[in-house]
Design an enzyme around this catalytic site. Structure first.
Site, PDB file in Angstrom:
ATOM      1  N   PRO A  82       0.791  -1.229   0.000  1.00 33.54           N
ATOM      2  CA  PRO A  82       0.000   0.000   0.000  1.00 33.54           C
ATOM      3  C   PRO A  82       0.826   1.283   0.000  1.00 33.54           C
ATOM      4  O   PRO A  82       1.867   1.375   0.655  1.00 33.54           O
ATOM      5  CB  PRO A  82      -0.819  -0.105   1.294  1.00 33.54           C
ATOM      6  CG  PRO A  82      -0.109  -1.107   2.127  1.00 33.54           C
ATOM      7  CD  PRO A  82       0.534  -2.070   1.164  1.00 33.54           C
ATOM      8  N   ASN A  83       0.289   2.239  -0.754  1.00 36.21           N
ATOM      9  CA  ASN A  83       0.817   3.610  -0.861  1.00 36.21           C
ATOM     10  C   ASN A  83       2.083   3.736  -1.706  1.00 36.21           C
ATOM     11  O   ASN A  83       2.534   4.851  -1.961  1.00 36.21           O
ATOM     12  CB  ASN A  83       1.035   4.237   0.531  1.00 36.21           C
ATOM     13  CG  ASN A  83      -0.266   4.358   1.294  1.00 36.21           C
ATOM     14  OD1 ASN A  83      -1.233   4.909   0.776  1.00 36.21           O
ATOM     15  ND2 ASN A  83      -0.324   3.801   2.479  1.00 36.21           N
ATOM     16  N   ARG A 116       6.131  12.369  -2.451  1.00 33.20           N
ATOM     17  CA  ARG A 116       6.254  12.900  -1.082  1.00 33.20           C
ATOM     18  C   ARG A 116       7.415  12.227  -0.372  1.00 33.20           C
ATOM     19  O   ARG A 116       7.847  11.149  -0.776  1.00 33.20           O
ATOM     20  CB  ARG A 116       4.974  12.581  -0.290  1.00 33.20           C
ATOM     21  CG  ARG A 116       3.843  13.569  -0.464  1.00 33.20           C
ATOM     22  CD  ARG A 116       2.648  13.140   0.394  1.00 33.20           C
ATOM     23  NE  ARG A 116       3.058  12.544   1.652  1.00 33.20           N
ATOM     24  CZ  ARG A 116       2.444  11.522   2.258  1.00 33.20           C
ATOM     25  NH1 ARG A 116       1.378  10.988   1.723  1.00 33.20           N
ATOM     26  NH2 ARG A 116       2.887  11.054   3.408  1.00 33.20           N
ATOM     27  N   TYR A 171      12.151   8.184   1.047  1.00 28.08           N
ATOM     28  CA  TYR A 171      11.891   7.174   0.011  1.00 28.08           C
ATOM     29  C   TYR A 171      12.560   7.473  -1.328  1.00 28.08           C
ATOM     30  O   TYR A 171      12.485   6.658  -2.248  1.00 28.08           O
ATOM     31  CB  TYR A 171      10.375   7.024  -0.194  1.00 28.08           C
ATOM     32  CG  TYR A 171       9.667   6.541   1.052  1.00 28.08           C
ATOM     33  CD1 TYR A 171      10.011   5.330   1.641  1.00 28.08           C
ATOM     34  CD2 TYR A 171       8.662   7.299   1.658  1.00 28.08           C
ATOM     35  CE1 TYR A 171       9.390   4.879   2.797  1.00 28.08           C
ATOM     36  CE2 TYR A 171       8.025   6.863   2.808  1.00 28.08           C
ATOM     37  CZ  TYR A 171       8.384   5.658   3.372  1.00 28.08           C
ATOM     38  OH  TYR A 171       7.768   5.208   4.508  1.00 28.08           O
ATOM     39  N   ASN A 222       7.889  -5.930  -1.490  1.00 26.81           N
ATOM     40  CA  ASN A 222       7.885  -4.819  -0.535  1.00 26.81           C
ATOM     41  C   ASN A 222       6.456  -4.751   0.010  1.00 26.81           C
ATOM     42  O   ASN A 222       5.567  -4.183  -0.636  1.00 26.81           O
ATOM     43  CB  ASN A 222       8.275  -3.495  -1.184  1.00 26.81           C
ATOM     44  CG  ASN A 222       8.345  -2.369  -0.151  1.00 26.81           C
ATOM     45  OD1 ASN A 222       7.859  -2.532   0.972  1.00 26.81           O
ATOM     46  ND2 ASN A 222       8.922  -1.244  -0.524  1.00 26.81           N
ATOM     47  N   ALA A 264       3.454  -1.093   4.575  1.00 31.51           N
ATOM     48  CA  ALA A 264       2.965  -1.136   5.963  1.00 31.51           C
ATOM     49  C   ALA A 264       2.354  -2.490   6.329  1.00 31.51           C
ATOM     50  O   ALA A 264       2.345  -2.863   7.513  1.00 31.51           O
ATOM     51  CB  ALA A 264       1.947  -0.025   6.180  1.00 31.51           C
ATOM     52  N   GLU A 272      12.505 -10.106   0.750  1.00 29.85           N
ATOM     53  CA  GLU A 272      11.756  -8.947   1.252  1.00 29.85           C
ATOM     54  C   GLU A 272      12.591  -7.696   1.006  1.00 29.85           C
ATOM     55  O   GLU A 272      13.810  -7.697   1.229  1.00 29.85           O
ATOM     56  CB  GLU A 272      11.471  -9.119   2.746  1.00 29.85           C
ATOM     57  CG  GLU A 272      10.648  -7.973   3.325  1.00 29.85           C
ATOM     58  CD  GLU A 272      10.319  -8.163   4.808  1.00 29.85           C
ATOM     59  OE1 GLU A 272      10.627  -9.239   5.367  1.00 29.85           O
ATOM     60  OE2 GLU A 272       9.780  -7.215   5.399  1.00 29.85           O
ATOM     61  N   HIS A 294      12.753  -3.301   1.217  1.00 27.69           N
ATOM     62  CA  HIS A 294      12.224  -2.005   1.668  1.00 27.69           C
ATOM     63  C   HIS A 294      13.150  -0.890   1.197  1.00 27.69           C
ATOM     64  O   HIS A 294      14.383  -1.040   1.217  1.00 27.69           O
ATOM     65  CB  HIS A 294      12.120  -1.951   3.193  1.00 27.69           C
ATOM     66  CG  HIS A 294      11.109  -2.910   3.749  1.00 27.69           C
ATOM     67  ND1 HIS A 294       9.778  -2.591   3.882  1.00 27.69           N
ATOM     68  CD2 HIS A 294      11.238  -4.192   4.163  1.00 27.69           C
ATOM     69  CE1 HIS A 294       9.127  -3.628   4.379  1.00 27.69           C
ATOM     70  NE2 HIS A 294       9.984  -4.621   4.558  1.00 27.69           N
ATOM     71  N   ARG A 325      14.267   3.721  11.935  1.00 34.54           N
ATOM     72  CA  ARG A 325      13.008   4.472  11.997  1.00 34.54           C
ATOM     73  C   ARG A 325      12.228   4.111  13.264  1.00 34.54           C
ATOM     74  O   ARG A 325      12.779   3.555  14.198  1.00 34.54           O
ATOM     75  CB  ARG A 325      12.202   4.191  10.718  1.00 34.54           C
ATOM     76  CG  ARG A 325      12.984   4.573   9.447  1.00 34.54           C
ATOM     77  CD  ARG A 325      12.155   4.433   8.201  1.00 34.54           C
ATOM     78  NE  ARG A 325      11.020   5.371   8.220  1.00 34.54           N
ATOM     79  CZ  ARG A 325      10.006   5.297   7.357  1.00 34.54           C
ATOM     80  NH1 ARG A 325       9.987   4.367   6.421  1.00 34.54           N
ATOM     81  NH2 ARG A 325       9.018   6.161   7.439  1.00 34.54           N
TER      82      ARG A 325
HETATM   83  O1  CA2 Z   1      10.763   1.537   3.237  1.00 37.08           O
HETATM   84  C1  CA2 Z   1       9.862   0.916   2.691  1.00 37.08           C
HETATM   85  O2  CA2 Z   1       9.951   0.461   1.553  1.00 37.08           O
HETATM   86  C2  CA2 Z   1       8.508   0.750   3.403  1.00 37.08           C
HETATM   87  O3  CA2 Z   1       8.023  -0.544   3.075  1.00 37.08           O
HETATM   88  C3  CA2 Z   1       7.588   1.822   2.866  1.00 37.08           C
HETATM   89  C4  CA2 Z   1       6.235   1.863   3.556  1.00 37.08           C
HETATM   90  C5  CA2 Z   1       6.398   1.902   5.076  1.00 37.08           C
HETATM   91  O4  CA2 Z   1       5.126   1.788   5.707  1.00 37.08           O
HETATM   92  C6  CA2 Z   1       7.295   0.773   5.579  1.00 37.08           C
HETATM   93  O5  CA2 Z   1       7.457   0.909   6.976  1.00 37.08           O
HETATM   94  C7  CA2 Z   1       8.653   0.841   4.913  1.00 37.08           C
HETATM   95  C8  CA2 Z   1       5.457   3.099   3.132  1.00 37.08           C
HETATM   96  C9  CA2 Z   1       5.161   3.138   1.666  1.00 37.08           C
HETATM   97  C10 CA2 Z   1       4.523   4.471   1.327  1.00 37.08           C
HETATM   98  O6  CA2 Z   1       5.377   5.148   0.446  1.00 37.08           O
HETATM   99  C11 CA2 Z   1       5.127   6.441   0.139  1.00 37.08           C
HETATM  100  C12 CA2 Z   1       6.059   7.067  -0.644  1.00 37.08           C
HETATM  101  C13 CA2 Z   1       5.896   8.371  -0.998  1.00 37.08           C
HETATM  102  C14 CA2 Z   1       4.772   9.073  -0.586  1.00 37.08           C
HETATM  103  C15 CA2 Z   1       3.836   8.450   0.200  1.00 37.08           C
HETATM  104  C16 CA2 Z   1       3.994   7.130   0.557  1.00 37.08           C
END
Ligand code: CA2
Length: 155
Positions: A13-14, A21, A26, A75, A78, A99, A101, A108
């Site tokens: 997700p996301n 953002r 990221y 990946n 969340a 896996e 990330h 974090r």
């Molecule tokens: O670091 C990663 O790849 C995560 O899987 C990314 C997830 C986070 O919940 C994990 O803890 C770590 C979040 C993905 C959302 O990514 C966004 C990127 C840009 C703008 C909004 C969301």
């Protein structure tokens, strides 16, 4: 049974918002850029690259990888921190699972330090931004080839 020369890359997700953002966490790459990175790292394997915001759809795709893929890069985003359903689906696979990330989970918040997926995965790559996917696909290719050799020997 011959292995399909396919690596599934599944995104939770996301991650469709990548590049819009939080570039400090990221990176600036979009998910389309990440797909290009995966394809470049896959050597002679084809990449099936998907993203979903829906846990059940991700579970369906993990199940699909049982028969359609030689390895899985995931990946879980969340859902890695929450989803027993995804853990159970990954546990049902006999192919290698990497896996992946973007961010270094362990640098974090504490709630990101635990992933349900990690114990069922062959390994974990985190913290290299979009480069995590490059490393994860390379690892998946290596593991898929090693498994193919082992399987060929066993017949
Ligand atoms: O670091 C990663 O790849 C995560 O899987 C990314 C997830 C986070 O919940 C994990 O803890 C770590 C979040 C993905 C959302 O990514 C966004 C990127 C840009 C703008 C909004 C969301």
């Amino acid at each position: 049974m011959p292995q399909p020369a396919v690596i599934y890359v599944l995104n939770g997700p996301n991650l469709n918002l990548l590049g819009t953002r939080e570039p400090d966490i990221y990176g600036h790459e979009t998910l389309a850029d990440v797909q290009t990175i995966c394809e470049a790292a896959a050597d002679d394997f084809a990449i099936v690259f998907r993203q979903s915001n829906h846990e059940g759809e991700l579970v369906d795709w993990i199940q699909e990888a049982r028969t359609e893929a030689a390895a899985l890069v995931i990946n879980p985003a969340a859902y890695g921190h929450t989803s027993v359903a995804m853990l159970d689906a990954v546990k049902a696979l006999s192919i290698p699972v990497v896996e992946c990330h973007l961010s270094n989970l362990f640098a974090r918040e504490a709630f990101r330090h635990h992933s349900f997926i990690t114990p069922a995965a062959s390994g974990l790559i985190a913290g290299f931004g979009a480069g995590s996917y490059d490393l994860a696909v390379r690892a998946a290719v290596k593991l898929a080839r090693e498994r193919r050799v082992a399987t060929d020997r066993s017949v």
